[in-house]
Design a protein around this motif. Sequence first.
Motif, PDB file in Angstrom:
ATOM      1  N   SER A  94     -13.319 -73.975 -19.394  1.00 18.92           N
ATOM      2  CA  SER A  94     -14.007 -72.731 -19.025  1.00 18.92           C
ATOM      3  C   SER A  94     -14.513 -72.014 -20.273  1.00 18.92           C
ATOM      4  O   SER A  94     -13.981 -70.976 -20.653  1.00 18.92           O
ATOM      5  CB  SER A  94     -13.071 -71.814 -18.239  1.00 18.92           C
ATOM      6  OG  SER A  94     -11.899 -71.528 -19.001  1.00 18.92           O
ATOM      7  N   PRO A  95     -15.542 -72.569 -20.930  1.00 22.69           N
ATOM      8  CA  PRO A  95     -16.093 -71.906 -22.125  1.00 22.69           C
ATOM      9  C   PRO A  95     -16.653 -70.535 -21.785  1.00 22.69           C
ATOM     10  O   PRO A  95     -17.051 -70.266 -20.647  1.00 22.69           O
ATOM     11  CB  PRO A  95     -17.188 -72.867 -22.584  1.00 22.69           C
ATOM     12  CG  PRO A  95     -17.550 -73.660 -21.378  1.00 22.69           C
ATOM     13  CD  PRO A  95     -16.287 -73.800 -20.583  1.00 22.69           C
ATOM     14  N   MET A  96     -16.687 -69.666 -22.774  1.00 22.60           N
ATOM     15  CA  MET A  96     -17.154 -68.301 -22.571  1.00 22.60           C
ATOM     16  C   MET A  96     -18.651 -68.286 -22.243  1.00 22.60           C
ATOM     17  O   MET A  96     -19.443 -68.972 -22.890  1.00 22.60           O
ATOM     18  CB  MET A  96     -16.883 -67.478 -23.836  1.00 22.60           C
ATOM     19  CG  MET A  96     -17.263 -66.009 -23.727  1.00 22.60           C
ATOM     20  SD  MET A  96     -16.915 -65.100 -25.272  1.00 22.60           S
ATOM     21  CE  MET A  96     -15.119 -65.136 -25.287  1.00 22.60           C
ATOM     22  N   GLU A  97     -19.015 -67.506 -21.255  1.00 17.05           N
ATOM     23  CA  GLU A  97     -20.431 -67.344 -20.926  1.00 17.05           C
ATOM     24  C   GLU A  97     -21.122 -66.598 -22.067  1.00 17.05           C
ATOM     25  O   GLU A  97     -20.590 -65.617 -22.596  1.00 17.05           O
ATOM     26  CB  GLU A  97     -20.578 -66.568 -19.621  1.00 17.05           C
ATOM     27  CG  GLU A  97     -22.013 -66.408 -19.163  1.00 17.05           C
ATOM     28  CD  GLU A  97     -22.138 -65.614 -17.872  1.00 17.05           C
ATOM     29  OE1 GLU A  97     -23.245 -65.144 -17.580  1.00 17.05           O
ATOM     30  OE2 GLU A  97     -21.104 -65.463 -17.183  1.00 17.05           O
ATOM     31  N   LEU A  98     -22.308 -67.040 -22.429  1.00 21.69           N
ATOM     32  CA  LEU A  98     -23.018 -66.407 -23.541  1.00 21.69           C
ATOM     33  C   LEU A  98     -23.618 -65.065 -23.141  1.00 21.69           C
ATOM     34  O   LEU A  98     -23.602 -64.122 -23.933  1.00 21.69           O
ATOM     35  CB  LEU A  98     -24.108 -67.338 -24.076  1.00 21.69           C
ATOM     36  CG  LEU A  98     -23.614 -68.612 -24.767  1.00 21.69           C
ATOM     37  CD1 LEU A  98     -24.793 -69.472 -25.207  1.00 21.69           C
ATOM     38  CD2 LEU A  98     -22.727 -68.281 -25.962  1.00 21.69           C
ATOM     39  N   GLY A  99     -24.179 -64.968 -21.963  1.00 17.11           N
ATOM     40  CA  GLY A  99     -24.768 -63.697 -21.542  1.00 17.11           C
ATOM     41  C   GLY A  99     -26.035 -63.354 -22.298  1.00 17.11           C
ATOM     42  O   GLY A  99     -26.257 -62.192 -22.670  1.00 17.11           O
ATOM     43  N   ARG A 100     -26.874 -64.359 -22.513  1.00 14.80           N
ATOM     44  CA  ARG A 100     -28.109 -64.138 -23.283  1.00 14.80           C
ATOM     45  C   ARG A 100     -28.977 -63.067 -22.614  1.00 14.80           C
ATOM     46  O   ARG A 100     -29.283 -63.143 -21.427  1.00 14.80           O
ATOM     47  CB  ARG A 100     -28.913 -65.426 -23.372  1.00 14.80           C
ATOM     48  CG  ARG A 100     -28.195 -66.634 -23.961  1.00 14.80           C
ATOM     49  CD  ARG A 100     -29.095 -67.851 -23.872  1.00 14.80           C
ATOM     50  NE  ARG A 100     -28.406 -69.115 -24.116  1.00 14.80           N
ATOM     51  CZ  ARG A 100     -28.527 -69.839 -25.229  1.00 14.80           C
ATOM     52  NH1 ARG A 100     -29.315 -69.410 -26.203  1.00 14.80           N
ATOM     53  NH2 ARG A 100     -27.887 -70.985 -25.358  1.00 14.80           N
TER      54      ARG A 100
END
Length: 444
Positions: free
Chosen positions: A201-207
């Motif tokens: 579950s890698p962190m969402e970047l939220g670009r």
Amino acid sequence: MKINCGPLTGFTQARYVIHLSTGKRLVLFRLPAIDPASPKPNEAQGWSYFAMEAECPHAGGPMQDSTVDIEDSAYVASCPWHAYDFNVETGESSLGLKACTFPIDVTGESVLLEFPVDDGHPVSLAKVEPVSEKVKLKHGRPSDKSAKPKREEPGMANYLDDTATFCEWAVHILNTGNPEHKIELTTHFYSIFTERESSSSPMELGRGTVTPPDYPPREQMEIIRAGEMPRSSKGGSQKGRIMILHALANIELWAIDLAIDICVRFATFHTDKSSQELPRTFFHDWLKVANDEAKHFSLLRTRLEELGSYYGALPVHHTLWTSALDTKDDLRARISIIALVHEARGLDVNPVTIQKFRNANDRESVDTLEIIHNDEITHVTTGHRWLTWICDQEGIDPVQVFRTNVIKHFKGVLKGPFNEEARLQAGMDKRYYGDIPRPPIRAA
């Protein structure tokens, strides 16, 4: 022959530099055993020990600062300068080179290094030096991640919850004015991001979901123009050394913001022609730079206090952030000016500054400044690597892009003397910085 590097109980960090009597330097890795159920001679108490040459066989990069990952059930160390990868047990690389590795035996109570001897000449241990990895926080971050400080608690850093995206964390740190909170949050952010990168579950970047501040706040600091800064002495007196360390601490604190800002401000960047978005490794690399800068600030702040002063005792300037504002609309310009001009300039002046403190017999400050200098070579490498990546995607020459941006955005002239060796180690040969013409004089 086997060289006793010390008792097993004395090794508690992830990596050490082993200095031998011949002048040879090795790096010793202490890493979690991949398969604890089947222990090997180099494993004990759930840990595996590996030794390899401390200089990358490609261009001499510091392997003690390498990134270590698991690939095909084996540890692989990637050089911080040019990302050449090496299996820490065999030395094999996917790029065709091979690093020298040395067997470790920890079946007893000591860590024993197997080292070849030529013509019967004896080799002995000179010293074992732990690699600085920890930030000197005044208040340790919570070990239990579920027990984060509440937002209303005074004097505590505010932690975001597990749903926060990369860019939300970045903006939160940029908006944090307290320097102690900034370095605490930065190191925590780097820790959880890297941990989750290797998870399911890698962190969402939220670009593009949040906007960075135009100007990160500063608490209880007297900010003046660079030209109004008091002149420091040559560094021989304690007062002079405090002034130099304070100025460097100010640079490192701004450098945290610069490395964080480049991630969130340019999160939606796409290359021209190929329309490639920035890969996740871009965010990891610059967050690693921010983590290093947090470490540097903590070391300098600690040294200031050991000398009877503190960060904030003297005025500071924000010239570095002015350069960030000038390049806020162009990632190529931001990398060129911040990483390949300002950071590279640090490589030029660091040896001179270190010598001043060495002449003053200030060994503790010398140790701190040497850690900073070695890390900053890797930071220039990061800038060079990503400018080159962008230019490769766009089919343009990174040298010309750099020189064009220097003429356009850098207020001044690149002046020597240059630390050509350190710059070359970071990927910058003389084509980048040699004989750049002065920018045209702008009409009033």
